[in-house]
Design a protein around this motif. Structure first.
Motif, PDB file in Angstrom:
ATOM      1  N   UNK A 133       0.816  -1.216   0.000  1.00 12.06           N
ATOM      2  CA  UNK A 133       0.000   0.000   0.000  1.00 12.06           C
ATOM      3  C   UNK A 133       0.852   1.270   0.000  1.00 12.06           C
ATOM      4  N   UNK A 134       2.103   1.168   0.447  1.00 11.36           N
ATOM      5  CA  UNK A 134       2.954   2.342   0.590  1.00 11.36           C
ATOM      6  C   UNK A 134       3.955   2.507  -0.555  1.00 11.36           C
ATOM      7  N   UNK A 135       4.399   1.396  -1.158  1.00 12.97           N
ATOM      8  CA  UNK A 135       5.405   1.515  -2.218  1.00 12.97           C
ATOM      9  C   UNK A 135       4.942   0.936  -3.551  1.00 12.97           C
ATOM     10  N   UNK A 136       3.743   0.369  -3.581  1.00 14.97           N
ATOM     11  CA  UNK A 136       3.222  -0.174  -4.833  1.00 14.97           C
ATOM     12  C   UNK A 136       2.441   0.876  -5.603  1.00 14.97           C
ATOM     13  N   UNK A 137       1.138   0.991  -5.354  1.00 18.81           N
ATOM     14  CA  UNK A 137       0.326   1.973  -6.079  1.00 18.81           C
ATOM     15  C   UNK A 137       0.814   3.421  -6.000  1.00 18.81           C
ATOM     16  N   UNK A 138       1.318   3.898  -4.857  1.00 19.84           N
ATOM     17  CA  UNK A 138       1.713   5.312  -4.815  1.00 19.84           C
ATOM     18  C   UNK A 138       2.939   5.659  -5.656  1.00 19.84           C
ATOM     19  N   UNK A 139       3.865   4.715  -5.836  1.00 21.26           N
ATOM     20  CA  UNK A 139       5.151   5.058  -6.430  1.00 21.26           C
ATOM     21  C   UNK A 139       5.365   4.527  -7.852  1.00 21.26           C
TER      22      UNK A 139
END
Length: 399
Positions: free
Chosen positions: A219-225
């Motif tokens: 949730x923190x490094x997949x979709x956002x980045x």
């Protein structure tokens, strides 16, 4: 190996399969054998796309990517070196025959003809959202509410290199969920997916992440980045390493337009903030929509599966509804999109019942989910793969 007509050789499937190296690549198309070793570098769709079928029967993949067979035939003639031996057993003959008949049916139904009205309306609504994004700030000011509303509206606009996108996307369609060939599952630096990758990574002793927690840090490094970091880096890397200056001009035109319009209202600093938030929102949409069709499905090394079985193992559909069609850009018909990648997306739902019938006849699973379940399955599959990695890592250390 005997002599065929016109002095050409005949080859068994086994003989052709040996020619799967970078400097020695043969493929089969319609029972004819072609040596693509040197020509692959000049392949308009990219050397990797055609190279992924080296040593294999590429008949249906070839047909899937080329609507005008007469146009490409001139490229094949100089590469022709022989034919497949008569009497060679093809265990998938019935399935492949039915699938090719299905494609012919789709062609007769006119399903490969685009509706210019559909694409005009689609483009118009994207442009309208971009205009509304600008006018929201222009008329209502740059407070937080109009700022965020404008960002959400603008998140439908993309500025990317067509060449880079095709380079990645064609490979994905040619060998979806195939480790080492599909760039979309080349993710082991951050995630392990499927049943095989977690075990391979655990045994390699090159584990870089706590993969047993990947369903949480996703949730923190997949979709956002994905878009703001990875795609941006790979986009310009592709442009500069291949010296694609026309693509560079197209991409820079997007940035010039954006900063020219928004810097005057927001200032450079907040304009950059606006851009990054927009990319993060866009990245969330793309990741959840695209991966919901693939990550929960089978992920394996290349086993030279026939086209329809390969695509069916790697893809699933999301239920049809007005919202799902619009929100996913008709990617909810991912199975049909993969089986017929050149079919205009507004026609995909029309071929769906015939694909389902074919799958039922041959006992091939056809998966369809709700939109919410498809999102849930991404996280569940990541958790399962992480657990496989943890168990394999423990067993490897104990042994």
């Amino acid at each position: 190996m005997g002599k065929g007509g016109k002095g050409l050789n005949t080859y068994s499937y086994q003989e052709v399969s040996k020619h799967d190296k970078w400097d020695d690549r043969w493929i089969i198309i319609n029972n004819e054998v072609y040596n693509i070793t040197n020509w692959a570098r000049r392949h308009p769709g990219g050397s990797k796309v055609i190279g992924h079928y080296a040593g294999q029967d590429a008949t249906d993949a070839f047909r899937a990517f080329h609507n005008d067979l007469d146009q490409v035939q001139k490229y094949l003639l100089p590469l022709h070196i022989g034919s497949v031996q008569k009497g060679e057993v093809n265990t998938n003959f019935s399935l492949e025959k039915d699938f090719r008949n299905l494609r012919e049916t789709a062609e007769n139904m006119g399903l490969f003809k685009p509706s210019y009205t559909f694409f005009f309306v689609h483009l118009a609504h994207i442009i309208a959202m971009e205009v509304m994004a600008y006018l929201t700030l222009y008329y209502f000011g740059t407070g937080w509410i109009p700022f965020l509303v404008s960002v959400c509206l603008y998140a439908t606009v993309q500025g990317a290199s067509p060449s880079w996108w095709n380079h990645m996307h064609y490979q994905h369609h040619a060998k979806p969920n195939v480790m080492g060939k599909d760039p979309d599952v080349r993710v082991d630096q951050l995630f392990v997916v499927g049943e095989k990758m977690p075990i391979e990574v655990a045994k390699s002793n090159k584990s870089a992440m706590p993969y047993n927690q990947q369903h949480k840090y996703f949730f923190f490094i997949g979709p956002p980045l994905l878009f703001p970091v990875y795609f941006q880096f790979m986009l310009f890397r592709h442009i500069f390493t291949r010296r694609l200056w026309k693509d560079f001009i197209v991409v820079m035109a997007f940035y010039v337009k954006f900063f020219y319009l928004y810097t005057s209202m927001l200032g450079l600093g907040w304009c950059l903030v606006y851009y990054e938030i927009m990319r993060v929102l866009e990245s969330h949409w793309f990741t959840w929509v695209s991966q919901s069709n693939h990550i929960p499905m089978d992920i394996d090394r290349d086993t030279a599966e026939p086209w329809i079985r390969l695509q069916m193992k790697a893809t699933c559909d999301i239920e049809k509804s007005f919202f799902n069609d619009w929100f996913t850009g008709h990617l909810n018909f991912q199975i049909e999109h993969h089986l017929f990648p050149t079919m205009p997306r507004h026609n995909l739902y029309k071929i769906q019942p015939l694909v389902q019938s074919l799958c039922k006849k041959h006992g091939i699973p056809y998966q369809m989910k709700t939109l919410s379940q498809s999102f849930i399955d991404i996280v569940k599959s990541l958790k399962h793969s992480g657990e496989l990695w943890e168990a394999a890592l423990h067993a490897h250390h104990v042994s």
